[in-house]
Design an enzyme around this catalytic site. Structure first.
Site, mmCIF file in Angstrom:
data_model
loop_
_atom_site.group_PDB
_atom_site.id
_atom_site.type_symbol
_atom_site.label_atom_id
_atom_site.label_comp_id
_atom_site.label_asym_id
_atom_site.label_seq_id
_atom_site.Cartn_x
_atom_site.Cartn_y
_atom_site.Cartn_z
ATOM 1 N N ARG A 38 0.824 -1.218 0.000
ATOM 2 C CA ARG A 38 0.000 0.000 0.000
ATOM 3 C C ARG A 38 0.859 1.270 0.000
ATOM 4 O O ARG A 38 0.416 2.317 -0.468
ATOM 5 C CB ARG A 38 -0.927 0.010 1.209
ATOM 6 C CG ARG A 38 -2.096 -0.916 1.027
ATOM 7 C CD ARG A 38 -3.104 -0.755 2.113
ATOM 8 N NE ARG A 38 -4.269 -1.572 1.831
ATOM 9 C CZ ARG A 38 -5.340 -1.630 2.594
ATOM 10 N NH1 ARG A 38 -5.377 -0.922 3.706
ATOM 11 N NH2 ARG A 38 -6.361 -2.382 2.280
ATOM 12 N N LYS A 200 -18.926 -15.774 3.741
ATOM 13 C CA LYS A 200 -20.354 -15.524 3.955
ATOM 14 C C LYS A 200 -21.102 -15.007 2.736
ATOM 15 O O LYS A 200 -20.646 -14.076 2.082
ATOM 16 C CB LYS A 200 -20.510 -14.495 5.070
ATOM 17 C CG LYS A 200 -20.191 -15.056 6.432
ATOM 18 C CD LYS A 200 -20.509 -14.019 7.471
ATOM 19 C CE LYS A 200 -20.458 -14.587 8.865
ATOM 20 N NZ LYS A 200 -20.625 -13.512 9.843
ATOM 21 N N GLY A 353 -9.322 -8.244 0.280
ATOM 22 C CA GLY A 353 -8.136 -8.528 1.081
ATOM 23 C C GLY A 353 -7.504 -9.898 0.924
ATOM 24 O O GLY A 353 -6.312 -10.004 0.667
ATOM 25 N N GLY A 376 -12.922 -3.652 1.313
ATOM 26 C CA GLY A 376 -14.292 -3.153 1.465
ATOM 27 C C GLY A 376 -14.695 -2.214 0.340
ATOM 28 O O GLY A 376 -15.811 -2.287 -0.178
HETATM 29 P P1 AMP Z 1 -14.327 -13.157 2.978
HETATM 30 O O1 AMP Z 1 -13.767 -12.116 3.894
HETATM 31 O O2 AMP Z 1 -15.829 -13.233 2.995
HETATM 32 O O3 AMP Z 1 -13.749 -13.080 1.585
HETATM 33 O O4 AMP Z 1 -13.904 -14.537 3.581
HETATM 34 C C1 AMP Z 1 -12.591 -14.978 3.612
HETATM 35 C C2 AMP Z 1 -12.506 -16.144 4.549
HETATM 36 O O5 AMP Z 1 -13.332 -17.189 4.101
HETATM 37 C C3 AMP Z 1 -11.129 -16.718 4.647
HETATM 38 O O6 AMP Z 1 -10.585 -16.381 5.889
HETATM 39 C C4 AMP Z 1 -11.351 -18.229 4.518
HETATM 40 O O7 AMP Z 1 -10.698 -18.962 5.523
HETATM 41 C C5 AMP Z 1 -12.847 -18.369 4.676
HETATM 42 N N1 AMP Z 1 -13.376 -19.564 3.997
HETATM 43 C C6 AMP Z 1 -13.227 -19.883 2.699
HETATM 44 N N2 AMP Z 1 -13.795 -21.083 2.455
HETATM 45 C C7 AMP Z 1 -14.321 -21.525 3.602
HETATM 46 C C8 AMP Z 1 -15.018 -22.710 3.997
HETATM 47 N N3 AMP Z 1 -15.281 -23.685 3.120
HETATM 48 N N4 AMP Z 1 -15.403 -22.826 5.291
HETATM 49 C C9 AMP Z 1 -15.115 -21.855 6.177
HETATM 50 N N5 AMP Z 1 -14.474 -20.705 5.872
HETATM 51 C C10 AMP Z 1 -14.066 -20.545 4.601
#
Ligand code: AMP
Length: 404
Positions: A38, A200, A353, A376
């Site tokens: 950054r 999520k 990220g 974000g």
């Molecule tokens: P996000 O911030 O929504 O992009 O989520 C990223 C996070 O999703 C990472 O820290 C991953 O460890 C988690 N992640 C990816 N696949 C899975 C899964 N199958 N089960 C649980 N967590 C997950």
């Protein structure tokens, strides 16, 4: 295209500029910077301003000090790194406002750089406080926003400050981020494929809804895929799921069908008996996830399916890992996708990220067209939102008007 003024539209020669950047870099427990991308990302803007003979006041936040002075969140180590990257002295202020800072700003000479202390040592920053913003703007001729990663925040140094300066423009980093984004979202070369992963569905609802109107193919991996698979009546065992999002997942799948968007979900996965690096694991079709196990990565058949699906793409947008890539045992799917995306002939844009961490680690950075510095902010753009940091910049005069 960008309808706001950029640094190239104005004359910075000999001006006193206030440059908002995002130096919120990761540090380890000994305050060592672990990734300075950054900081490097705004060096071109700083160098340009130095060439123009501007006096440069730089401001950033770091972490979440919640309005208190916290030594560990001081920008002192950033000043050192910046100094090394620029091969030039950087004067460090011990606050971002106040009499002493005022004096330093007033006396700052052309080609000198003054780095202000962490903006968030004052609550007024997050409150978008106008008086605080006016103080930041004191002695400033031009405001430059190069903090794309913070552009989704209406904070004083991003939004309110623009009311206290004559002209507010985008720096080179901000401009590049927006140009790549517009190229992919407003005028994408087709086929246009989006790969969305991460934990999520709820955090990416808006993104999925906005993308479905634009893409030819939507690939869903990571933890969020299991809400979709459950919506398709698969038994997903103890995999991460958001039951209250099942109806929405069904809606997205229906809408994809209606619009002719091809939607891809995992067909196999790496399951584990617990959420642990040393868990017992198996690779299974999604139809066979045992009731007590959880799926933590996409499997080899899915990697092949997803890789095939992107082969003819001309534009690819990617956000979110395909599995729990932080643990070696569940990182393969994400890394396989990194190399699959890197080897396409598409324009490849990555934001958010986590995904960029995997790309850097895989050493594939140079094989992507653009890796956004925003998490974000990138997501909010993907959702189709107007970011406060961009809205606040001075509009380009429209062609045909008197001031054009
Ligand atoms: P996000 O911030 O929504 O992009 O989520 C990223 C996070 O999703 C990472 O820290 C991953 O460890 C988690 N992640 C990816 N696949 C899975 C899964 N199958 N089960 C649980 N967590 C997950």
């Amino acid at each position: 295209m960008l309808d706001k003024l950029t640094i190239k539209d104005i004359d910075c020669k000999g001006k006193k500029v206030f440059m908002r950047v995002d130096f919120n870099v990761p540090v380890d427990s000994h305050q060592n910077i672990t990734d300075d991308s950054r900081i490097r990302a705004v060096v071109p803007t700083i160098n340009y301003l130095l060439d123009e003979g501007a006096a440069i006041i730089i401001a950033s936040h770091m972490g979440r000090p919640n309005g208190e002075v916290k030594k560990e969140l001081s920008l002192t180590m950033i000043a050192k790194r910046l100094q090394r990257l620029l091969q030039k002295d950087v004067i460090m202020a011990d606050d971002c406002v106040g009499e002493e800072v005022d004096r330093m700003k007033r006396e700052l000479k052309p080609e000198e750089i003054l780095l202000l202390e962490n903006l968030r040592f004052h609550n007024e920053e997050k409150d978008n406080d106008s008086e605080f913003a006016a103080e930041l703007a004191k002695h400033v001729d031009v405001y430059i926003d190069d903090a794309f990663a913070t552009a989704h925040r209406a904070h004083a140094s991003i939004a309110a400050i623009t009311e206290h300066v004559d002209v507010s423009v985008a720096g080179f980093l901000m401009t590049r981020e927006l140009e790549y984004f517009h190229k992919s979202m407003e005028d994408p070369k087709k086929p246009f494929v989006a790969i969305i992963g991460g934990a999520k569905v709820s955090s990416k609802m808006g993104v999925l809804k906005n993308l479905i109107d634009r893409v030819d193919k939507l690939i869903i991996g990571g933890g969020m895929a299991f809400t979709f698979l459950k919506a398709r009546h698969h038994c997903i065992g103890k995999s991460i799921v958001e039951d209250d999002m099942i109806a929405t997942a069904k809606q997205i799948m229906k809408s994809a069908r209606k619009k002719g968007v091809k939607l891809y979900l995992p067909v196999d996965c790496v399951v584990a008996d617990k959420f642990h690096e040393k868990a017992e694991t198996k690779v299974l079709p999604v139809q066979e996830i045992p009731a007590e196990w959880m799926a933590l990565d996409i499997g080899p058949a899915t990697t092949m399916l997803f890789s095939e699906a992107i082969q003819n793409a001309k534009t690819i947008i990617w956000n979110g890992p395909m599995g729990v890539f932080e643990m070696d045992a569940f990182s393969r799917g994400t890394y396989k996708m990194v190399s699959a995306v890197a080897s396409t002939y598409a324009m490849t844009i990555v934001g958010g990220g986590d995904t960029d961490v995997a790309i850097h680690k895989a050493g594939e950075t140079s094989n992507f067209s653009y890796i956004s510095t925003g998490g974000g902010a990138f997501l909010e753009l993907l959702e189709g939102k107007v970011l406060p940091g961009i809205a606040a910049l001075t509009a380009k005069p429209r062609e045909g008007t008197a001031d054009a």
